[in-house]
Scaffold this motif. Structure first.
Motif, PDB file in Angstrom:
ATOM      1  N   GLN A   1      52.542  90.506  -3.046  1.00  0.00           N
ATOM      2  CA  GLN A   1      51.774  89.643  -3.946  1.00  0.00           C
ATOM      3  C   GLN A   1      50.428  90.285  -4.219  1.00  0.00           C
ATOM      4  O   GLN A   1      49.635  90.500  -3.300  1.00  0.00           O
ATOM      5  N   LEU A   2      50.171  90.594  -5.479  1.00  0.00           N
ATOM      6  CA  LEU A   2      48.913  91.203  -5.886  1.00  0.00           C
ATOM      7  C   LEU A   2      48.078  90.177  -6.653  1.00  0.00           C
ATOM      8  O   LEU A   2      48.577  89.566  -7.598  1.00  0.00           O
ATOM      9  N   PRO A   3      46.835  89.980  -6.253  1.00  0.00           N
ATOM     10  CA  PRO A   3      45.974  89.035  -6.997  1.00  0.00           C
ATOM     11  C   PRO A   3      45.649  89.593  -8.373  1.00  0.00           C
ATOM     12  O   PRO A   3      45.476  90.805  -8.554  1.00  0.00           O
TER      13      PRO A   3
ATOM     14  N   ALA B   1      46.839  83.575 -11.052  1.00  0.00           N
ATOM     15  CA  ALA B   1      46.299  83.921  -9.735  1.00  0.00           C
ATOM     16  C   ALA B   1      46.847  85.238  -9.213  1.00  0.00           C
ATOM     17  O   ALA B   1      46.108  86.035  -8.619  1.00  0.00           O
ATOM     18  N   ALA B   2      48.153  85.494  -9.383  1.00  0.00           N
ATOM     19  CA  ALA B   2      48.756  86.666  -8.748  1.00  0.00           C
ATOM     20  C   ALA B   2      50.099  86.966  -9.391  1.00  0.00           C
ATOM     21  O   ALA B   2      50.647  86.164 -10.163  1.00  0.00           O
ATOM     22  N   VAL B   3      50.607  88.129  -9.062  1.00  0.00           N
ATOM     23  CA  VAL B   3      51.945  88.521  -9.472  1.00  0.00           C
ATOM     24  C   VAL B   3      52.720  88.945  -8.221  1.00  0.00           C
ATOM     25  O   VAL B   3      52.182  89.627  -7.338  1.00  0.00           O
ATOM     26  N   ARG B   4      53.952  88.492  -8.112  1.00  0.00           N
ATOM     27  CA  ARG B   4      54.812  88.864  -6.991  1.00  0.00           C
ATOM     28  C   ARG B   4      55.836  89.879  -7.478  1.00  0.00           C
ATOM     29  O   ARG B   4      56.477  89.671  -8.528  1.00  0.00           O
TER      30      ARG B   4
ATOM     31  N   ASP C   1      57.757  87.036  -9.835  1.00  0.00           N
ATOM     32  CA  ASP C   1      57.147  85.807 -10.338  1.00  0.00           C
ATOM     33  C   ASP C   1      55.692  86.069 -10.718  1.00  0.00           C
ATOM     34  O   ASP C   1      55.071  87.021 -10.228  1.00  0.00           O
ATOM     35  N   ILE C   2      55.192  85.224 -11.621  1.00  0.00           N
ATOM     36  CA  ILE C   2      53.765  85.201 -11.953  1.00  0.00           C
ATOM     37  C   ILE C   2      53.211  83.867 -11.468  1.00  0.00           C
ATOM     38  O   ILE C   2      53.695  82.808 -11.852  1.00  0.00           O
TER      39      ILE C   2
ATOM     40  N   ARG D   1      59.422  91.877 -18.029  1.00  0.00           N
ATOM     41  CA  ARG D   1      59.407  90.426 -17.915  1.00  0.00           C
ATOM     42  C   ARG D   1      59.728  89.983 -16.492  1.00  0.00           C
ATOM     43  O   ARG D   1      60.317  90.727 -15.704  1.00  0.00           O
ATOM     44  N   LYS D   2      59.341  88.752 -16.214  1.00  0.00           N
ATOM     45  CA  LYS D   2      59.653  88.152 -14.919  1.00  0.00           C
ATOM     46  C   LYS D   2      61.165  88.121 -14.719  1.00  0.00           C
ATOM     47  O   LYS D   2      61.911  87.730 -15.612  1.00  0.00           O
TER      48      LYS D   2
END
Length: 466
Positions: A308-310, A295-298, A377-378, A361-362
């Motif tokens: 937060q980007l969708p 859904a998104a990446v923070r 986060d992912i 990486r996260k």
């Protein structure tokens, strides 16, 4: 023609023409094959998809099998086979055929077997049996011949139910074997009824929900004309967490969703973790774990607050990928694309010319064009398939009856008749299955009678000689 005669004509036609046709085994088999054929079509052809899906997968040029295009498919209702009028008509006709057969053949046969008057009163009637015997009186007219009184205890030992009318006897056991086919018919009718209830009152919905979001079930993709959607109004579902377990090879092992059912006031009613083959059930609605997405990446840019980007799913020949654009300047003149293939935490970074410039990486950060980008986060989305089928309990009941009926049908229904006539004893019998076992039992019964007869004759002869 009188009114009474005119009204009786359709009744006679129905009884002599329609009822035998509906009870015909060939019609039942043909209907069952047609139902199976269309059920297979409903399994092979994707049900309840969008118009664009069918246009893409069933084009007019070239047509599948030379005739199956999206227009034919939609016109015939093959996109929702189990709710079409013709499929339901087949079910109704098949159910009518089973019901007619049950009432016109099975139940009358059962009533015939349950009557106590089905005795044989003539010796010639025993000639039709494949298994029969007769015991004639001795030449000197002694009373040592086998009699019904000698036969009855032998039958009781073998658990026969005995009916006697003077010198006539009828015995049977295993009547449950005759009831079994009726139970099978009833089970099939109950299954058909459950299927029709589900088709008319059930519905299917699909939702893709990001982790942490609360949703009401609204995206109903398919439903019967009498579907009760009001059961969805007074509660909602929150996706507390969604995650995926991966194998060492990088393949998906299992994906999970922790779901909370909330009432109108937002209070938790139920909370469960679901995965594939372990759904959540509430208020007659079942939520299955069916799919997933990103859904998104923070992330943070330098010391900025958490952003937060969708992420959107991108067309790819090499599998599923998701991407988003991260602007590095306020006027959007510079930026990078972040690409993810899964939820293991790795992001690929591409510049505006489509060149891979870095990976991150996260939980780690990377510097891009002088800007520090830290991935927090992912966020995953859980794909839920939601179903309501009020006919399922009825179908389960039908399958239970069907299995019980099949087991009952394997019980042999054995029958034995006897007649004492002019001093002679006539015995005959038959069974509907396990013929060899019945033959052994019948011959054993005759052997015992014969031994008793020989002993009685021997005793009579000794008395006569004295």
């Amino acid at each position: 023609m009188t009114m009474k005669t005119w009204m009786a004509a359709p009744k006679r036609y129905f009884k002599k023409e329609i009822v035998p046709l509906l009870a015909d085994l060939r019609l039942a088999i043909a209907l069952l094959l047609a139902i199976a054929l269309f059920s297979i079509a409903g399994t092979v052809i994707e049900q309840g998809q969008s118009l664009a899906f069918y246009q893409a997968n069933y084009p007019e040029h070239p047509a599948l099998f030379g005739f199956l295009t999206w227009k034919v498919l939609l016109a015939a209702g093959l996109d929702h086979v189990y709710r079409t009028w013709w499929y339901l008509s087949l079910l109704i006709l098949f159910g009518t055929s089973l019901t007619t057969c049950t009432f016109s053949r099975q139940l009358p046969a059962l009533r015939w077997f349950s009557r106590t008057w089905n005795f044989y009163s003539q010796p010639r009637q025993f000639q039709k049996f494949a298994l029969s015997a007769e015991f004639q009186p001795s030449a000197n007219g002694s009373a040592g011949v086998a009699a019904i009184a000698d036969l009855m205890p032998l039958l009781k030992q073998r658990r026969y139910k005995i009916f006697q009318d003077g010198e006539k006897l009828y015995a049977h056991k295993g009547i449950v074997g005759r009831i079994g086919p009726i139970v099978v018919h009833v089970g099939m009718l109950v299954i058909l009824l459950g299927g029709m209830i589900g088709a008319m009152t059930g519905f299917i919905a699909q939702e893709i929900v990001p982790s942490g979001e609360t949703f009401h079930i609204k995206n109903v993709t398919d439903g019967g004309p009498f579907a009760n959607l009001s059961v969805l109004q007074d509660w909602s579902v929150k996706v507390d967490r969604f995650w995926i377990d991966y194998l060492p090879s990088g393949e998906i092992d299992q994906f999970y969703s922790t779901l909370s059912v909330l009432d109108k006031d937002g209070q938790t009613i139920d909370r469960q973790t679901i995965h594939v083959n372990k759904p959540l059930q509430y208020n007659g609605v079942t939520l299955y774990q069916a799919d997933w997405s990103i859904a998104a990446v923070r992330l943070k840019l330098n010391n900025s607050p958490l952003l937060q980007l969708p992420m959107a799913k991108l067309d790819s020949l090499g599998g599923r990928i998701w991407g988003t654009f991260l602007p590095l300047k306020p006027d959007l003149s510079d930026g990078v694309s972040l690409i993810a293939r899964d939820m293991q935490g790795l992001l690929l970074v591409y510049d505006m010319q489509g060149k891979l410039i870095s990976t991150v990486r996260k939980g780690m950060s990377v510097e891009i064009h002088g800007v520090k980008v830290a991935i927090a986060d992912i966020i995953g989305s859980t794909g839920l398939q939601i179903k309501a089928d009020p006919g399922i309990p009825v179908v389960y009941l039908g399958f239970g009856l069907l299995m019980v009926g099949v087991v009952m049908s394997y019980v042999s229904h054995s029958q034995i008749w006897a007649l004492q006539h002019e001093g002679a004893l006539y015995v005959g019998g038959k069974t509907n299955r396990a013929q060899v076992v019945f033959e052994r039992e019948f011959l054993s019964l005759l052997d015992q009678l014969d031994r008793q007869d020989v002993e009685a004759r021997s005793s009579d002869d000794q008395l006569a000689s004295v």
